[in-house]
Design a protein around this motif. Structure first.
Motif, mmCIF file in Angstrom:
data_model
loop_
_atom_site.group_PDB
_atom_site.id
_atom_site.type_symbol
_atom_site.label_atom_id
_atom_site.label_comp_id
_atom_site.label_asym_id
_atom_site.label_seq_id
_atom_site.Cartn_x
_atom_site.Cartn_y
_atom_site.Cartn_z
ATOM 1 N N SER A 52 0.808 -1.216 0.000
ATOM 2 C CA SER A 52 0.000 0.000 0.000
ATOM 3 C C SER A 52 0.843 1.268 0.000
ATOM 4 C CB SER A 52 -0.913 0.022 1.235
ATOM 5 O OG SER A 52 -0.125 0.150 2.416
ATOM 6 N N GLY A 53 2.102 1.134 0.415
ATOM 7 C CA GLY A 53 2.965 2.302 0.476
ATOM 8 C C GLY A 53 2.812 3.104 1.758
ATOM 9 N N ARG A 54 1.888 2.719 2.612
ATOM 10 C CA ARG A 54 1.701 3.481 3.846
ATOM 11 C C ARG A 54 2.708 3.047 4.902
ATOM 12 N NH1 ARG A 54 -0.307 0.675 7.945
ATOM 13 N NH2 ARG A 54 -1.812 -1.046 7.694
ATOM 14 N N ASP A 55 2.779 3.822 5.997
ATOM 15 C CA ASP A 55 3.703 3.510 7.089
ATOM 16 C C ASP A 55 3.321 2.204 7.774
ATOM 17 O OD1 ASP A 55 4.839 5.906 6.475
ATOM 18 O OD2 ASP A 55 4.256 6.935 8.327
ATOM 19 N N LEU A 56 4.324 1.550 8.355
ATOM 20 C CA LEU A 56 4.087 0.329 9.113
ATOM 21 C C LEU A 56 3.803 0.640 10.577
ATOM 22 C CD1 LEU A 56 6.911 -2.125 7.943
ATOM 23 C CD2 LEU A 56 4.520 -2.099 7.223
ATOM 24 N N THR A 57 2.952 -0.175 11.185
ATOM 25 C CA THR A 57 2.760 -0.129 12.633
ATOM 26 C C THR A 57 3.372 -1.404 13.215
ATOM 27 O OG1 THR A 57 0.558 -1.130 12.400
ATOM 28 C CG2 THR A 57 0.684 1.272 12.532
ATOM 29 N N VAL A 58 4.159 -1.240 14.265
ATOM 30 C CA VAL A 58 4.891 -2.356 14.868
ATOM 31 C C VAL A 58 4.548 -2.407 16.358
ATOM 32 C CG1 VAL A 58 7.153 -3.382 15.274
ATOM 33 C CG2 VAL A 58 6.756 -2.020 13.199
ATOM 34 N N LEU A 59 4.022 -3.536 16.824
ATOM 35 C CA LEU A 59 3.632 -3.702 18.225
ATOM 36 C C LEU A 59 4.551 -4.743 18.862
ATOM 37 C CD1 LEU A 59 1.457 -2.859 20.349
ATOM 38 C CD2 LEU A 59 0.168 -4.901 19.642
ATOM 39 N N ILE A 60 5.241 -4.347 19.939
ATOM 40 C CA ILE A 60 6.197 -5.256 20.574
ATOM 41 C C ILE A 60 5.860 -5.466 22.045
ATOM 42 C CG2 ILE A 60 8.016 -4.539 18.990
ATOM 43 C CD1 ILE A 60 9.296 -2.958 21.288
ATOM 44 N N GLY A 61 6.189 -6.643 22.549
ATOM 45 C CA GLY A 61 6.087 -6.925 23.981
ATOM 46 C C GLY A 61 7.459 -6.732 24.576
ATOM 47 N N SER A 79 13.565 2.780 8.172
ATOM 48 C CA SER A 79 12.713 3.759 7.502
ATOM 49 C C SER A 79 13.525 4.701 6.622
ATOM 50 C CB SER A 79 11.923 4.570 8.541
ATOM 51 O OG SER A 79 11.004 3.764 9.226
ATOM 52 N N LYS A 80 14.671 5.111 7.145
ATOM 53 C CA LYS A 80 15.526 6.038 6.385
ATOM 54 C C LYS A 80 16.021 5.403 5.098
ATOM 55 C CE LYS A 80 19.535 9.075 6.934
ATOM 56 N NZ LYS A 80 20.607 9.545 7.870
ATOM 57 N N SER A 81 16.370 4.135 5.149
ATOM 58 C CA SER A 81 16.893 3.467 3.956
ATOM 59 C C SER A 81 15.798 2.994 3.014
ATOM 60 C CB SER A 81 17.768 2.277 4.364
ATOM 61 O OG SER A 81 17.001 1.305 5.064
ATOM 62 N N SER A 82 14.628 2.640 3.570
ATOM 63 C CA SER A 82 13.553 2.091 2.736
ATOM 64 C C SER A 82 12.603 3.152 2.204
ATOM 65 C CB SER A 82 12.748 1.070 3.532
ATOM 66 O OG SER A 82 12.019 1.709 4.576
ATOM 67 N N GLY A 83 12.524 4.282 2.912
ATOM 68 C CA GLY A 83 11.583 5.318 2.521
ATOM 69 C C GLY A 83 10.182 5.099 3.064
ATOM 70 N N THR A 84 10.009 4.062 3.862
ATOM 71 C CA THR A 84 8.704 3.760 4.467
ATOM 72 C C THR A 84 8.773 4.006 5.965
ATOM 73 O OG1 THR A 84 8.256 2.039 2.827
ATOM 74 C CG2 THR A 84 6.960 1.977 4.857
ATOM 75 N N GLY A 85 7.828 4.738 6.491
ATOM 76 C CA GLY A 85 7.815 5.019 7.918
ATOM 77 C C GLY A 85 7.451 3.783 8.729
ATOM 78 N N ALA A 331 6.413 -4.931 5.259
ATOM 79 C CA ALA A 331 6.536 -5.637 6.541
ATOM 80 C C ALA A 331 7.571 -6.748 6.450
ATOM 81 C CB ALA A 331 5.179 -6.218 6.950
ATOM 82 N N LEU A 332 7.573 -7.486 5.341
ATOM 83 C CA LEU A 332 8.552 -8.547 5.165
ATOM 84 C C LEU A 332 9.974 -7.976 5.066
ATOM 85 C CD1 LEU A 332 9.211 -11.520 4.726
ATOM 86 C CD2 LEU A 332 8.771 -11.203 2.286
ATOM 87 N N ASP A 333 10.116 -6.869 4.371
ATOM 88 C CA ASP A 333 11.422 -6.214 4.267
ATOM 89 C C ASP A 333 11.902 -5.757 5.642
ATOM 90 O OD1 ASP A 333 13.516 -5.035 2.365
ATOM 91 O OD2 ASP A 333 12.926 -3.266 3.529
ATOM 92 N N PHE A 334 10.987 -5.255 6.444
ATOM 93 C CA PHE A 334 11.302 -4.826 7.811
ATOM 94 C C PHE A 334 11.799 -6.007 8.643
ATOM 95 C CE2 PHE A 334 9.984 -4.264 12.246
ATOM 96 C CZ PHE A 334 10.516 -3.023 12.551
ATOM 97 N N VAL A 335 11.090 -7.119 8.565
ATOM 98 C CA VAL A 335 11.474 -8.305 9.336
ATOM 99 C C VAL A 335 12.847 -8.815 8.895
ATOM 100 C CG1 VAL A 335 10.917 -10.726 9.792
ATOM 101 C CG2 VAL A 335 9.120 -8.990 9.890
ATOM 102 N N GLU A 336 13.099 -8.810 7.602
ATOM 103 C CA GLU A 336 14.405 -9.253 7.104
ATOM 104 C C GLU A 336 15.520 -8.404 7.692
ATOM 105 O OE1 GLU A 336 14.458 -9.397 2.855
ATOM 106 O OE2 GLU A 336 12.799 -10.816 2.726
ATOM 107 N N LYS A 337 15.286 -7.118 7.809
ATOM 108 C CA LYS A 337 16.278 -6.225 8.398
ATOM 109 C C LYS A 337 16.448 -6.514 9.889
ATOM 110 C CE LYS A 337 18.950 -2.639 9.085
ATOM 111 N NZ LYS A 337 20.360 -2.629 8.627
#
Length: 426
Positions: A52-61, A79-85, A331-337
């Motif tokens: 979708s191109g929108r920012d990701l929301t990340v919920l952690i315990g 976010s800085k490298s991917s361009g996605t918040g 989200a998958l790109d985020f997890v890979e990082k």
């Protein structure tokens, strides 16, 4: 790894039971699962990821401020490298907040998932089964990927992990006339040093009355709660009877006590307060010792081998991705990082976890040689069952283990066997 979750895993299991909108376990031990959610194969390994191109929301315990700050920093760099918040929120009650998000149709894109929660999320279609898309999935320890595999699908990437080891108070050890040559490597030796260390109101060994600790003895005896495929309960095996009989023997001769009998909620506090010279705990205790008991000198060694050799337990969480996320690709790109070797080593430095990838092992042990026994036992570590309904059985088992000293071991295990068998049948 959430330290609180790791040392009191039953709390997570109880929370899962309460979150019935997410769990497919049902009530009791024999509940059956049913599929829910969006269904179909869209967004799974064979489908196309949404974008979708929108920012990701990340919920952690989060385990505390250090972990929260580290994840936020890593997310900002991504976010800085991917361009996605990416907005990271530490949950006050992870299970409850996830349940609310899914019920409202607006789940976080990425979130922590425990092994005890996995089956419920997988069964009702809440999770994206993205594991087979990971280019470096072979780098994760096999025992960890097994913990997050359901019906032959790897649902999510292990974010880090912990194992159990033996903590020894070095001052107590020296005072008892013990040397490095006395470090126990067998059950008989553990019994001997526990007896020598029990003196002056201090017990030799203390640990929590939980299968999450005592299960290590079962592994060392060649036992487990289920078979490898989690299709058959093996709770009442001769190996498990032997393991708990050994623990009962230590309790009977007074060289071991449960933390609850010492007025403490877990073995870490019993050890830190000098009520026990040794405890069996995970690597999360190292952080607690630094913050709460900095004057206590200790060392960490591998757990002694049992009749069938070395064995320990492992605890882990994974990075879950919502199946209904409109931005699965990011989200998958985020997890890979987050699970890359470099990033996991940074997390280890920031809040004391062990990397879940084998490629980080050498550098991690070089950086933290005093904690190497935790990682050295990774190949003999067992995870707890993750099938639907098994978390309830484990919680009930824990509630009974506090009375082990006065129980008939075989009868106790036979009762849990019936409950586990019912849960596995679904």
């Amino acid at each position: 790894m959430q330290r609180r979750t790791a040392r009191m895993l039953t709390a997570g299991a109880m929370a899962l039971t309460a979150a019935l909108t997410l769990s497919a376990c049902g009530s009791g031990f024999g509940g059956s699962g049913s599929s829910g959610g969006s269904g179909g194969s869209s967004g799974d390994a064979a489908g196309k990821l949404t974008s979708s191109g929108r920012d990701l929301t990340v919920l952690i315990g989060s385990s505390g401020d250090a972990e929260t700050a580290a994840v936020k920093s890593a997310a900002a760099a991504w976010s800085k490298s991917s361009g996605t918040g990416a907005s990271v929120q530490p949950a006050s009650n992870l299970d409850q907040q996830l349940a609310q998000g899914f019920a409202a149709g607006k789940p976080a894109d990425v979130f922590y998932v425990s092994t005890s929660s996995l089956s419920g999320y997988a069964a009702n279609g809440s999770l994206l089964a993205y594991g087979d898309r990971l280019p470096d999935k072979g780098d994760f320890y096999p025992t960890l990927t097994k913990s997050f595999t359901v019906d032959s699908k790897l649902y999510c990437a292990p974010k880090d992990f912990s194992t159990l080891a033996l903590f020894i108070n070095t001052a107590d050890w020296k005072a008892a006339g013990l040397t490095d040559a006395d470090v126990p490597t067998t059950w008989d030796q553990l019994k001997t040093v526990s007896q020598k260390l029990t003196t002056g109101g201090r017990v030799g060994l203390a640990t929590s009355p939980q299968v999450e600790r005592l299960g290590a003895f079962m592994a060392q005896a060649g036992g487990s709660l289920t078979n490898g495929a989690q299709t058959r309960a093996t709770v009442d095996s001769a190996a498990n009877v032997r393991a708990l009989d050994y623990v009962k023997g230590l309790l009977d001769d007074g060289s071991m006590k449960f933390s609850s009998d010492l007025g403490e909620s877990w073995g870490g506090d019993a050890f830190g307060k000098g009520k026990a010279a040794m405890t069996i705990e995970g690597n999360w205790l190292t952080g607690a010792m630094s913050s709460s008991y900095p004057s206590v000198d200790y060392k960490v060694v591998a757990l002694p081998k049992g009749p069938k050799g070395a064995g320990t337990l492992q605890f882990t969480n994974c990075w879950g991705i919502a199946k209904d996320s409109p931005n699965q690709k990011a989200a998958l790109d985020f997890v890979e990082k987050m699970t890359s070797t470099k990033q996991q080593l940074a997390f280890a430095k920031a809040f004391g976890v062990m990397p879940s990838v084998e490629s980080a092992a050498g550098e991690w042990k070089q950086e933290y040689p005093q904690y190497a026994p935790f990682l050295d036992q990774a190949d003999v570590a067992q995870g707890l069952p993750n099938k639907a309904g098994t978390a309830d059985v484990i919680a009930d088992f824990d509630s009974k283990l506090g009375g082990l000293e006065n129980a008939d071991t075989k009868t106790l295990l036979e009762g849990v066997q019936k409950n586990m068998a019912a849960a596995l049948k679904g």
